[in-house]
Design a protein around this motif. Structure first.
Motif, PDB file in Angstrom:
ATOM      1  N   HIS A  86       0.849  -1.194   0.000  1.00 55.44           N
ATOM      2  CA  HIS A  86       0.000   0.000   0.000  1.00 55.44           C
ATOM      3  C   HIS A  86       0.888   1.249   0.000  1.00 55.44           C
ATOM      4  CE1 HIS A  86      -4.006   1.698   0.422  1.00 55.44           C
ATOM      5  NE2 HIS A  86      -3.438   2.649   1.142  1.00 55.44           N
ATOM      6  N   ASN A  87       1.568   1.447  -1.133  1.00 53.09           N
ATOM      7  CA  ASN A  87       2.399   2.637  -1.277  1.00 53.09           C
ATOM      8  C   ASN A  87       1.893   3.441  -2.472  1.00 53.09           C
ATOM      9  OD1 ASN A  87       3.784   1.663  -3.750  1.00 53.09           O
ATOM     10  ND2 ASN A  87       4.628   0.128  -2.356  1.00 53.09           N
ATOM     11  N   LYS A  88       2.353   4.672  -2.569  1.00 49.18           N
ATOM     12  CA  LYS A  88       1.856   5.591  -3.598  1.00 49.18           C
ATOM     13  C   LYS A  88       2.060   5.046  -5.014  1.00 49.18           C
ATOM     14  CE  LYS A  88       1.781  10.485  -4.661  1.00 49.18           C
ATOM     15  NZ  LYS A  88       2.245  11.809  -4.289  1.00 49.18           N
ATOM     16  N   GLU A  89       3.195   4.422  -5.269  1.00 50.02           N
ATOM     17  CA  GLU A  89       3.474   3.892  -6.607  1.00 50.02           C
ATOM     18  C   GLU A  89       2.469   2.801  -6.987  1.00 50.02           C
ATOM     19  OE1 GLU A  89       6.997   1.541  -9.049  1.00 50.02           O
ATOM     20  OE2 GLU A  89       7.470   2.483  -7.130  1.00 50.02           O
ATOM     21  N   ASN A  90       2.217   1.867  -6.066  1.00 46.63           N
ATOM     22  CA  ASN A  90       1.262   0.794  -6.354  1.00 46.63           C
ATOM     23  C   ASN A  90      -0.163   1.325  -6.496  1.00 46.63           C
ATOM     24  OD1 ASN A  90       3.300  -1.075  -6.369  1.00 46.63           O
ATOM     25  ND2 ASN A  90       2.681  -2.103  -4.491  1.00 46.63           N
ATOM     26  N   ILE A  91      -0.515   2.268  -5.647  1.00 41.95           N
ATOM     27  CA  ILE A  91      -1.846   2.868  -5.737  1.00 41.95           C
ATOM     28  C   ILE A  91      -2.033   3.527  -7.100  1.00 41.95           C
ATOM     29  CG2 ILE A  91      -3.300   4.754  -4.844  1.00 41.95           C
ATOM     30  CD1 ILE A  91      -2.127   4.025  -2.040  1.00 41.95           C
ATOM     31  N   ASN A  92      -1.039   4.297  -7.544  1.00 43.08           N
ATOM     32  CA  ASN A  92      -1.132   4.972  -8.842  1.00 43.08           C
ATOM     33  C   ASN A  92      -1.168   3.977  -9.997  1.00 43.08           C
ATOM     34  OD1 ASN A  92      -1.274   7.530  -7.723  1.00 43.08           O
ATOM     35  ND2 ASN A  92       0.933   7.857  -7.809  1.00 43.08           N
TER      36      ASN A  92
END
Length: 168
Positions: free
Chosen positions: A90-96
């Motif tokens: 659940h990090n910004k890169e995966n979310i994006n």
């Protein structure tokens, strides 16, 4: 700001909604095809200031768009599901990455970032279970950052309102 009457509501971009604006929003949510003359009559204003108020609500982003509400079954969409998606991290890169990929899937009609045991909840519409299975196998489960998916088939719907309760 402290002197504002309680019947006025502040919203984004510092737009103030009064009782007339709220009434306009309630009416347009029920019938966006109403003519300006009919709307003016219902809210008790003449057509020119009514149109001015509606334009202000549109340009400020309070009214984002107008849509026809279509019965899914009548256009061959017989299966609706909610799918909870959990990401590998659940990090910004995966979310994006997930958001970018899911926006490309037309059958996903809603996507919400959530709290709790999953990361996203999706609403998916398909023609039938076979089409849903194919969609999940070919597209959704193949998104590289997806760790797990939990599907919930909607058996029947008892309330599906598109009207927001306007506070005030």
């Amino acid at each position: 700001m402290g002197n504002e009457p309680s019947s006025t509501m502040n919203i984004k971009n510092n737009i103030k909604l009064d009782a007339t604006d709220r009434k306009i929003l309630e009416i347009l949510q029920k019938n966006s095809n109403i003519t300006n003359a009919q709307l003016a009559k219902e809210i008790g204003l003449s057509p020119a200031p009514t149109l001015e108020r509606v334009n202000k609500l549109e340009t400020s982003g309070v009214i984002r768009s107008y849509h026809a509400v279509i019965d899914p079954a009548s256009v061959g969409l017989g299966v609706s599901t909610f799918v909870m998606a959990s990401l590998k991290g659940h990090n910004k890169e995966n979310i994006n990455k997930f958001i970018t990929a899911i926006k490309m899937v037309d059958e996903v009609v809603e996507c919400h970032h959530i709290t709790g045991s999953g990361d996203f909840i999706l609403k998916i519409v398909c023609a039938d279970i076979a089409a849903y299975q194919q969609l999940m196998l070919d597209k959704v489960s193949n998104i590289e950052v997806v760790d797990s998916l939990q599907s919930m088939v909607i058996l029947s719907t008892f309330k599906d309102s598109k009207s927001l309760p306007i506070p005030g």
